[in-house]
Write a protein that holds these residues in place. Structure first.
Motif, PDB file in Angstrom:
ATOM      1  N   VAL A   5      68.261  31.938  55.325  1.00 35.34           N
ATOM      2  CA  VAL A   5      69.636  31.516  55.054  1.00 35.34           C
ATOM      3  C   VAL A   5      70.351  32.713  54.451  1.00 35.34           C
ATOM      4  CG1 VAL A   5      71.128  30.033  53.669  1.00 35.34           C
ATOM      5  CG2 VAL A   5      69.115  29.079  54.814  1.00 35.34           C
ATOM      6  N   TYR A   6      71.392  33.173  55.136  1.00 34.17           N
ATOM      7  CA  TYR A   6      72.124  34.376  54.736  1.00 34.17           C
ATOM      8  C   TYR A   6      73.404  33.943  54.031  1.00 34.17           C
ATOM      9  CZ  TYR A   6      73.628  39.281  55.282  1.00 34.17           C
ATOM     10  OH  TYR A   6      74.003  40.584  55.073  1.00 34.17           O
ATOM     11  N   ALA A   8      74.346  33.091  49.616  1.00 31.38           N
ATOM     12  CA  ALA A   8      73.831  32.240  48.545  1.00 31.38           C
ATOM     13  C   ALA A   8      74.943  31.609  47.725  1.00 31.38           C
ATOM     14  CB  ALA A   8      72.894  33.038  47.645  1.00 31.38           C
ATOM     15  N   GLY A  12      75.236  27.890  51.331  1.00 31.37           N
ATOM     16  CA  GLY A  12      73.981  28.530  51.686  1.00 31.37           C
ATOM     17  C   GLY A  12      72.848  28.104  50.772  1.00 31.37           C
ATOM     18  N   SER A  13      73.125  28.066  49.470  1.00 27.46           N
ATOM     19  CA  SER A  13      72.093  27.652  48.511  1.00 27.46           C
ATOM     20  C   SER A  13      71.653  26.220  48.763  1.00 27.46           C
ATOM     21  CB  SER A  13      72.629  27.791  47.084  1.00 27.46           C
ATOM     22  OG  SER A  13      72.928  29.136  46.782  1.00 27.46           O
ATOM     23  N   ALA A  16      69.581  26.021  52.057  1.00 29.19           N
ATOM     24  CA  ALA A  16      68.266  26.632  51.864  1.00 29.19           C
ATOM     25  C   ALA A  16      67.360  25.704  51.068  1.00 29.19           C
ATOM     26  CB  ALA A  16      68.419  27.976  51.149  1.00 29.19           C
ATOM     27  N   HIS A  20      63.902  23.961  52.353  1.00 29.44           N
ATOM     28  CA  HIS A  20      62.651  24.152  51.610  1.00 29.44           C
ATOM     29  C   HIS A  20      62.026  22.807  51.272  1.00 29.44           C
ATOM     30  CE1 HIS A  20      60.041  25.075  48.152  1.00 29.44           C
ATOM     31  NE2 HIS A  20      59.912  26.271  48.694  1.00 29.44           N
ATOM     32  N   SER A  27      63.708  31.485  53.436  1.00 37.67           N
ATOM     33  CA  SER A  27      64.113  32.357  52.337  1.00 37.67           C
ATOM     34  C   SER A  27      65.630  32.362  52.260  1.00 37.67           C
ATOM     35  CB  SER A  27      63.591  33.787  52.552  1.00 37.67           C
ATOM     36  OG  SER A  27      62.177  33.814  52.564  1.00 37.67           O
ATOM     37  N   LEU A  28      66.142  32.687  51.089  1.00 36.91           N
ATOM     38  CA  LEU A  28      67.589  32.718  50.837  1.00 36.91           C
ATOM     39  C   LEU A  28      67.987  34.144  50.487  1.00 36.91           C
ATOM     40  CD1 LEU A  28      70.346  31.340  50.310  1.00 36.91           C
ATOM     41  CD2 LEU A  28      69.521  30.835  47.990  1.00 36.91           C
ATOM     42  N   VAL A  44      66.850  27.565  43.392  1.00 34.31           N
ATOM     43  CA  VAL A  44      68.174  26.936  43.401  1.00 34.31           C
ATOM     44  C   VAL A  44      68.149  25.679  42.541  1.00 34.31           C
ATOM     45  CG1 VAL A  44      69.931  25.830  44.842  1.00 34.31           C
ATOM     46  CG2 VAL A  44      68.674  27.819  45.718  1.00 34.31           C
ATOM     47  N   VAL A  59      63.109  28.035  46.170  1.00 34.77           N
ATOM     48  CA  VAL A  59      63.299  28.774  47.419  1.00 34.77           C
ATOM     49  C   VAL A  59      63.064  30.263  47.169  1.00 34.77           C
ATOM     50  CG1 VAL A  59      64.909  29.293  49.288  1.00 34.77           C
ATOM     51  CG2 VAL A  59      65.079  27.112  48.072  1.00 34.77           C
ATOM     52  N   VAL A  61      63.761  34.065  47.249  1.00 37.16           N
ATOM     53  CA  VAL A  61      65.037  34.768  47.333  1.00 37.16           C
ATOM     54  C   VAL A  61      64.786  36.219  47.712  1.00 37.16           C
ATOM     55  CG1 VAL A  61      67.144  35.386  46.095  1.00 37.16           C
ATOM     56  CG2 VAL A  61      65.985  33.229  45.579  1.00 37.16           C
TER      57      VAL A  61
END
Length: 284
Positions: A5-6, A8, A12-13, A16, A20, A27-28, A44, A59, A61
């Motif tokens: 996930v691009y 945060a 996005g957070s 992600a 998870h 991954s974030l 997160v 998650v 990071v």
């Protein structure tokens, strides 16, 4: 499937974390202070709406898009896309852009390769409350809102089916949308004039109190709206009497949803400007 996930921010957070929790290898990617915060707290932190109950989702990071990801889901604002494209160029794996975007897949594929591009738009929403992500309950969102994902050319492909399945596994109502570019243009035709009008008025409630500004916003929406719009329900913006549409939008602008969700920050202004540029470029 190995996922990245691009972005945060809140969306996005949230996605992600949901991926998870659904058991995916995800991954974030974060940068700057947000990266430091996520690493310090070990993932997160999530809470539903205004609930005092907070859960930590661990998650992993990362700072760079290295690692051989099979699918990268991008959650950034429209005016931030160029930097994302540069960092993903020359890498492998499909890239699903879950963003506000009206320019079609062409500018994206020109940098990272057209064969890598999928388009979509997130359904689940949230906001950052300090270091905490507050979100609307997924169980409610899945009943009311779907998450469209599609191939730019409208085909039904195995990779599209996989992407839809990945997000459906989180409880989100993801679905394949064969007209995803028209869907995104329709959405931009609504949110870009809305965002610019809210910023010019210094907030949604102030805009609701200015009938002339609301009517001007509606005329821009009608100008940019594709024919036919996708979903077709947006055609009501064009065919219903302007006075009725204005009354409905002014009521919405006074609602808690608008007050909480429509802001006037520099990031929101930058995105509205980029979307408006895209709409003008395609003949709006």
């Amino acid at each position: 499937m190995k996922l990245l996930v691009y972005g945060a921010g809140a969306l996005g957070s949230l996605h992600a974390a949901l991926l998870h929790e659904a058991g995916h290898d995800v991954s974030l990617l974060a940068r700057g202070e947000r990266l430091a915060v996520l690493r310090r707290q070990g993932g997160v932190r999530l809470a539903e709406e205004d609930s005092p109950a907070v859960r930590l989702v661990p998650v992993p990071v990362v700072q760079h898009p290295d690692g051989g990801y099979e699918l990268t889901a991008v959650f950034v604002r429209a005016h931030q896309v160029e930097a994302v494209l540069e960092s993903l160029a020359g890498r492998e794996g499909d890239v699903l852009f879950l963003i506000n975007w009206a320019a079609g897949a062409g500018p994206l594929g020109a940098v990272i390769g057209p064969e890598r591009v999928l388009l979509g738009f997130p359904a689940a929403g949230g906001r950052l409350d300090g270091d905490l992500v507050r979100y609307r309950a997924t169980s409610l969102m899945t009943r009311l809102v779907s998450m469209p994902i599609g191939e730019p050319d409208g085909r039904a492909t195995p990779r599209l089916e996989r992407a839809v399945h990945v997000f459906r596994s989180t409880g989100i109502n993801a679905r394949a949308e064969p007209r995803i570019e028209a869907w995104l243009t329709t959405h931009a035709a609504f949110v870009a004039p809305l965002g610019q009008a809210v910023i010019a008025a210094s907030g949604p409630q102030a805009l609701a109190g200015d009938p002339a500004a609301v009517r001007g916003m509606i005329r821009l929406m009608r100008r940019y709206l594709p024919a036919p719009p996708v979903p077709r329900a947006f055609g009501g913006l064009r065919v219903l009497p302007e006075g009725l549409v204005a009354a409905l939008l002014r009521r919405f602008l006074r609602s808690p949803t608008a007050v909480r969700g429509l802001g006037t920050s520099a990031a929101e202004a930058g995105e509205s400007e980029r979307l408006t540029e895209q709409l003008r470029a395609i003949g709006g």
